[in-house]
Design an enzyme around this catalytic site. Structure first.
Site, PDB file in Angstrom:
ATOM      1  N   HIS A 107       0.824  -1.215   0.000  1.00  0.00           N
ATOM      2  CA  HIS A 107       0.000   0.000   0.000  1.00  0.00           C
ATOM      3  C   HIS A 107       0.861   1.269   0.000  1.00  0.00           C
ATOM      4  O   HIS A 107       0.350   2.357  -0.282  1.00  0.00           O
ATOM      5  CB  HIS A 107      -0.979  -0.012   1.174  1.00  0.00           C
ATOM      6  CG  HIS A 107      -0.366   0.270   2.510  1.00  0.00           C
ATOM      7  ND1 HIS A 107      -0.037  -0.726   3.400  1.00  0.00           N
ATOM      8  CD2 HIS A 107      -0.029   1.429   3.118  1.00  0.00           C
ATOM      9  CE1 HIS A 107       0.471  -0.193   4.491  1.00  0.00           C
ATOM     10  NE2 HIS A 107       0.495   1.121   4.346  1.00  0.00           N
ATOM     11  N   ASP A 131       0.151  -7.698   1.413  1.00  0.00           N
ATOM     12  CA  ASP A 131       0.611  -6.317   1.559  1.00  0.00           C
ATOM     13  C   ASP A 131       2.137  -6.224   1.637  1.00  0.00           C
ATOM     14  O   ASP A 131       2.702  -5.527   2.483  1.00  0.00           O
ATOM     15  CB  ASP A 131      -0.008  -5.678   2.801  1.00  0.00           C
ATOM     16  CG  ASP A 131       0.038  -4.146   2.745  1.00  0.00           C
ATOM     17  OD1 ASP A 131       0.215  -3.605   1.639  1.00  0.00           O
ATOM     18  OD2 ASP A 131      -0.100  -3.515   3.801  1.00  0.00           O
ATOM     19  N   SER A 151       4.768   2.772   8.005  1.00  0.00           N
ATOM     20  CA  SER A 151       4.379   1.606   7.219  1.00  0.00           C
ATOM     21  C   SER A 151       5.538   1.145   6.344  1.00  0.00           C
ATOM     22  O   SER A 151       6.175   1.946   5.661  1.00  0.00           O
ATOM     23  CB  SER A 151       3.173   1.934   6.344  1.00  0.00           C
ATOM     24  OG  SER A 151       2.032   2.180   7.122  1.00  0.00           O
TER      25      SER A 151
END
Length: 420
Positions: free
Chosen positions: A154, A184, A263
Site C-alpha cells: 500500500h 501487503d 508503514s
C-alpha cells in the site's frame, strides 16, 4: 619526648611538598610566630618535659596553637576553589545498561532503513503539463546487497515513479520487482553502490512471546529516522489486506507507536533482528493509539524469495466467488456459500454448483463449503487460511452442503489467471 612526638605527628600528617609549592605562603598568627622560640626551647628540654612542668607548659601551649594554625591553613588551601565552580557538577553522562543497548540497536540498524516517496503523474488543468506529485510516503528496509528493498504494497500502490532515500540522504529511482497484494508486501530495487547497502539482519517470528520488547524504526510524518519502543501485546492476530481484503494471518500486535510513514518499516527484537513489517494501526484518527500490527517475518521471507526469483507470488485458488459471511449466518448454516464458479476455473471443472435463479426467478442456493481436507470451514477467513497451506497443483477434498446432503468433491488447485 612528648614534644618530639607531637612535632613528628604534625609533619607526618602534612601535605606533600608539591602541594605546598602550588599554594600561597602560609600566614601564621602572631601568637604562633612568637611561640617558635619556646617550641625550640621545649625540644631542648628533652625528656624533662611533663604536663606539670611550669617551665615547659608555655612551650607546649604554643606548640598546640601552631598545630591548630597549620591545620586551619591547610583546610583553607584545600578548599580554595572558584566560588562559581563550587556549585557546578560536571559529571559525564551515564546511561543504564538497557539504555545503552537501545542506543546501540538504533545506531546499528538505522543504515538499513530507507525512506520511500510515492510519486504520481498529474496533469495541470491550465497548462496541461504532466508532472510528478508526491502522493504518499513510507518506510522500507534493505534486504540484500543487490539493491532489493522491502516495504508494504500500500506504500507503492498507484505510483508512477518511486524514489528511495538511504540513510546517508542519497536518493535513487526505484523499480518495482514484484508485489503481493494479498499479504501487503512489495519488493523494489535500486542501483546503489554495494557499500551503501546495509542488509537488515533477518530473524524468526515463530518463537515470539507476548511481553517481549520490540523496536520500530521508520519515518513517521516525513521526519528523519525515529525509534519507538514497546512490547508484543498479542500474537496470531488477523487483519485484512488493504488492497484485496484477503485476511493476513498470524499478525503481530504491538503497542510500539506506529504512525503514518512507519508503514513498511522494520519491527525488531532486542537483538536487532527483523521480526516483522509494520503495516497498519487501529485508530479512527489515523494516529497511534497503542494498537499496531506487523506482518511476521516468517511470512515475509517466503514472499520476498518468490518475488525476487520470479517477480510474482504463485498462490493457489479454488476459483470461486463467495457470499459475505453475514449472508450465510442469516441462513442459519456455517460455511462458505458459492456465488459463482466459472467453468474454466478449478471449482467449475470439479463440478461445484454456483448460486443461480431458476426459470421462475427464484433464487437457488449453490454449494456451501463446510470443510477442505477435513479442516472445518466456518467463514471466508478459514478457507483462505487453509489454501495458504497448499501449493499450486495440489488436489484437495472439498466437502459441500448441497441441498440437504453432504458431498465430497476433489478439486485440483490452480494459480490465478494473471499469474499463470
Amino acid at each position: 619526648m612528648a614534644a618530639r612526638s607531637l612535632i613528628s605527628t604534625l609533619f607526618s600528617s602534612a601535605v606533600p611538598a608539591s602541594a605546598l609549592l602550588r599554594s600561597p605562603p602560609i600566614n601564621l598568627s602572631s601568637a604562633a610566630s612568637a611561640s617558635l622560640p619556646r617550641i625550640l626551647s621545649a625540644i631542648r628540654c628533652g625528656d624533662s618535659i611533663s604536663p606539670s612542668s611550669d617551665r615547659c607548659r608555655p612551650a607546649i601551649d604554643s606548640l598546640l596553637l601552631l598545630c591548630t594554625s597549620l591545620a586551619l591553613s591547610f583546610s583553607i588551601f584545600a578548599t580554595d576553589v572558584d566560588s562559581a565552580a563550587a556549585f557546578v557538577v560536571t559529571t559525564p553522562r551515564k546511561l543504564q545498561t538497557d539504555e545503552l543497548a537501545t542506543v546501540r540497536l538504533f545506531q546499528e540498524n538505522t543504515p538499513s532503513v530507507v525512506y520511500i516517496t510515492n510519486l504520481a503523474a498529474k496533469q495541470d488543468m491550465f497548462t496541461l503539463d504532466v508532472m510528478e506529485v508526491p502522493q504518499g510516503s513510507g518506510s522500507g528496509f534493505v534486504w540484500d546487497t543487490d539493491g532489493h528493498i522491502v516495504t508494504n504494497y500500500h506504500v507503492i500502490r498507484g505510483a508512477s515513479d518511486l524514489r528511495v532515500t538511504l540513510a546517508d540522504q542519497s536518493t535513487y529511482n526505484a523499480k518495482i520487482v514484484g508485489f503481493d497484494q494479498d499479504k501487503d508486501v512489495a519488493v523494489l530495487r535500486v542501483d546503489a553502490p554495494k557499500d551503501k547497502l546495509r542488509p537488515i539482519p533477518v530473524g524468526v517470528s515463530a518463537d515470539l512471546l507476548v511481553g517481549q520488547k520490540v523496536f520500530a524504526i521508520g519515518n513517521p510524518f516525513g521526519l528523519d529516522h525515529t525509534l519507538t519502543t514497546g512490547v508484543i501485546s498479542g500474537l496470531r492476530r488477523e487483519i485484512s489486506s488493504a488492497a484485496t481484503g484477503r485476511p493476513i494471518q498470524d499478525v503481530i500486535q504491538t503497542d510500539a507507536a506506529i504512525n503514518p510513514g512507519n508503514s513498511g518499516g522494520p519491527l525488531l527484537d532486542s537483538s536487532g533482528s527483523l521480526i516483522g513489517i509494520n503495516t497498519a494501526i487501529y485508530s479512527p484518527s489515523g494516529a497511534s493509539s497503542g494498537v499496531g500490527f506487523s506482518i511476521p517475518v516468517d511470512t515475509v521471507s517466503g514472499i520476498v524469495d518468490q518475488l525476487v526469483k520470479f517477480g510474482k507470488v504463485t498462490r493457489p485458488i479454488l476459483g470461486i466467488k463467495f457470499a459475505p459471511d453475514q449472508s450465510v449466518e442469516q441462513l442459519g448454516v456455517s460455511g462458505v456459500l458459492v456465488l459463482d464458479a466459472p467453468p474454466n476455473g478449478p471449482a467449475g471443472k470439479a463440478g461445484l454448483l454456483p448460486t443461480k435463479r431458476d426459470s421462475y426467478g427464484r433464487l437457488v442456493l449453490g454449494d456451501i463449503i463446510t470443510s477442505v481436507n477435513g479442516k472445518k470451514v466456518s467463514n471466508g477467513s478459514d478457507l483462505y487460511r487453509i489454501l495458504d497451506e497448499c501449493q499450486v497443483g495440489d488436489t484437495v477434498t472439498v466437502e459441500v452442503l448441497r441441498g440437504d446432503h453432504l458431498e465430497k468433491i476433489p478439486v485440483v488447485l490452480e494459480p490465478k489467471a494473471d499469474e499463470s
